[in-house]
Write an enzyme that holds these catalytic residues in place. Structure first.
Site, short mmCIF file in Angstrom:
data_model
loop_
_atom_site.label_atom_id
_atom_site.label_comp_id
_atom_site.label_asym_id
_atom_site.label_seq_id
_atom_site.Cartn_x
_atom_site.Cartn_y
_atom_site.Cartn_z
CG HIS A 1 -1.95 -1.08 1.20
ND1 HIS A 1 -2.21 -1.90 2.26
CD2 HIS A 1 -2.77 -1.50 0.21
CE1 HIS A 1 -3.16 -2.77 1.94
NE2 HIS A 1 -3.51 -2.56 0.70
CG HIS A 2 4.75 1.67 -2.05
ND1 HIS A 2 4.35 0.49 -2.64
CD2 HIS A 2 5.39 2.37 -3.02
CE1 HIS A 2 4.74 0.48 -3.90
NE2 HIS A 2 5.37 1.61 -4.16
CG ASP B 1 9.37 5.37 -12.86
OD1 ASP B 1 9.56 5.16 -11.66
OD2 ASP B 1 10.30 5.59 -13.67
CE LYS C 1 -1.50 -11.43 -11.32
NZ LYS C 1 -0.98 -10.54 -12.32
N1 GLU Z 1 -2.45 -9.06 -15.25
C1 GLU Z 1 -1.49 -8.19 -15.86
C2 GLU Z 1 -0.13 -8.35 -15.23
O1 GLU Z 1 0.17 -9.36 -14.66
C3 GLU Z 1 -1.98 -6.75 -15.94
C4 GLU Z 1 -2.22 -6.07 -14.65
C5 GLU Z 1 -2.91 -4.71 -14.78
O2 GLU Z 1 -3.06 -4.23 -15.89
O3 GLU Z 1 -3.26 -4.19 -13.73
O4 GLU Z 1 0.71 -7.51 -15.34
#
Ligand code: GLU
Length: 471
Positions: free
Chosen positions: A64-65, A99, A106
């Site tokens: 959460h930074h 950046d 996830k």
């Molecule tokens: N699932 C993709 C990844 O592993 C995309 C993540 C996203 O776009 O938030 O980078």
């Protein structure tokens, strides 16, 4: 030995190897390494045949930074808590490397999506979104999912629609998820973004004569012999952009087996063949390799694992013949396979850098949703008019008269997709320069993965230091 490490432990082993080269406060490093929060939910869904099934799903927010946290949601029967934590951690480092101002997250739903009807998948997705919203694990400024393995724009459409219905009137609600269809607030170029980013990354690496010479390879992508594992969204587009830029696709691996042809495989031909026959095997002119994993050992210059994690282990790494491993998937190489590659002088382009194109373009989509304005809408015609004025001034001052094609090419203003692709190219090129600079600074001790970790850790550490939390 390494096979006993869980996926999250593998990621952390890479992290620990890198931090040993830095002098950050160990307490700060513990804060960065740990996964901040995990939500595990079980909910019932009604199958089409009337039976009830309990579905397991997770969302891990690793850091959460920076907020919101960001990362895809995958649908796979292999999903478990350790996996989502590992993938969330990779997202944290990935975002820092390119950046993109997010913490990592996830999600995963433990189902094989091929075994569910579209209606069932919709029920599962909407219910999971409801659970996430209920527990404050989704929101434009909180946590923003995206597609991953087994999900795509359709699932993102269900997520945004469910979120909208639960938060009517929230001005920025479209930004609660990325990878949406364009009509529902998505951005042009997102579908191809990860594969395009993989191509840009490989191109950067291959453009440096000194590095290519050290591998005994010529400079540039053109003529490089490439093997791709996985023809999903990432693998397909990476293969396509590599092929369009002169690379030779000498092998393709899928669930059902692998095919090889030293002369090169026609990618779209293989895709059409698979659609027709249900398999890549038996493609005219190619040699069949019935065991898919054996394809990882095909003779080539660049191996692009673009499927799932832990495909290259200390068992098969000694037999991998590629000189460059381009990690399009998340975590395809185990920690001990990585060590073997370091010792053998194989160049590994790490996942956290190489597949960051997806989240980079997700960032552009999120910004588009928050600004409520399509990129290029304000400037496109203005730019076009001024380009045309310059062309006509050149014509007036010289004997040159531009053809219709030239006027179209030089005159046109940049639209959304042009700007997205250009922003992606800039991001991948700049991030590689940073990583390579760190690698050189640390001499032989740092490979590209370690340099990427150092890059990410330094940036995250500065956030905590600037808040005065750690010295
Ligand atoms: N699932 C993709 C990844 O592993 C995309 C993540 C996203 O776009 O938030 O980078």
């Amino acid at each position: 030995m390494s096979q006993r490490r869980t996926f999250f432990e593998q990621v952390n082993a890479g992290f620990d190897r890198a931090v040993a080269m830095t002098d950050h406060d160990p307490r700060l490093l513990t804060q960065i390494r740990e996964c901040n929060s995990v939500y595990h939910v079980t909910f019932p869904i009604k199958r089409d045949d009337g039976s009830i099934e309990a579905i397991h799903a997770w969302r891990a927010e690793h850091s959460h930074h920076k907020l919101p946290t960001k990362g895809g949601i995958r649908y796979s029967e292999h999903v478990n808590e350790d996996e989502v934590k590992a993938l969330a951690a990779l997202m944290t480092y990935k975002c820092a490397i390119v950046d993109v101002p997010f913490g990592g997250a996830k999600g995963g739903v433990k189902i094989d999506p091929r075994k569910y009807s579209v209606r069932e998948l919709e029920r599962i997705t909407r219910r999971f979104t409801y659970e996430l919203k209920n527990k404050h694990f989704i929101g434009p400024g909180v946590d923003v999912p995206a597609p991953d393995l087994g999900t795509g724009p359709r699932e993102m459409a269900w997520i945004v629609d469910t979120y909208n219905s639960l938060s009517s009137g929230e001005l920025n609600s479209l930004a609660c998820v990325t990878g949406k269809p364009v009509a529902l607030g998505g951005i042009r170029g997102r579908t191809e973004a990860t594969g395009r980013g993989v191509f840009f990354g490989i191109r950067e690496v291959c453009s440096l004569e000194e590095d290519m010479k050290a591998l005994g390879l010529a400079t540039g992508v053109e003529g490089k012999r490439v093997v791709v594992q996985g023809l999903g969204n990432v693998g397909y587009y990476a293969a396509r952009f590599l092929q369009e830029n002169g690379a030779v696709l000498v092998g393709i691996l899928e669930y059902e087996g692998a095919i090889a042809s030293p002369k090169g495989l026609d990618l779209d031909g293989v895709v059409a063949h698979r659609k027709e026959t249900g398999s890549i095997l038996g493609f005219p002119g190619a040699t069949d390799i019935p065991t898919s994993r054996d394809g990882l050992e095909l003779d080539c210059d660049i191996l692009v694992p673009a499927a799932i994690e832990q495909q290259i282990t200390d068992e098969n790494a000694p037999r991998v013949r590629a000189k460059i491993i381009a990690e399009a998937a998340n975590g395809p190489t185990t920690f001990s396979a990585d060590k073997i590659f370091r010792e053998r002088g194989v160049l590994v382009i790490p996942d956290a850098y190489l597949n960051a194109g997806g989240v980079t373009v997700s960032y552009f989509e999120w910004v588009k949703n928050l600004s409520h304005l399509r990129f290029g809408r304000m400037q496109k015609r203005y730019q076009e008019a001024s380009n045309l004025r310059i062309l006509s001034a050149i014509e007036n001052q010289t004997a040159k008269s531009f053809t219709e094609d030239e006027i179209e090419k030089f005159g046109r203003g940049a639209g959304e997709e042009d700007l997205v692709n250009s922003g992606l190219e800039e991001t991948m090129a700049l991030a590689y320069l940073q990583i390579r600079e760190i690698k050189l600074r640390y001499g032989n001790r740092a490979d590209l993965r370690t340099a990427s970790f150092i890059n990410a850790i330094d940036k995250i550490a500065w956030c905590y230091k600037d808040m005065g939390i750690f010295p």
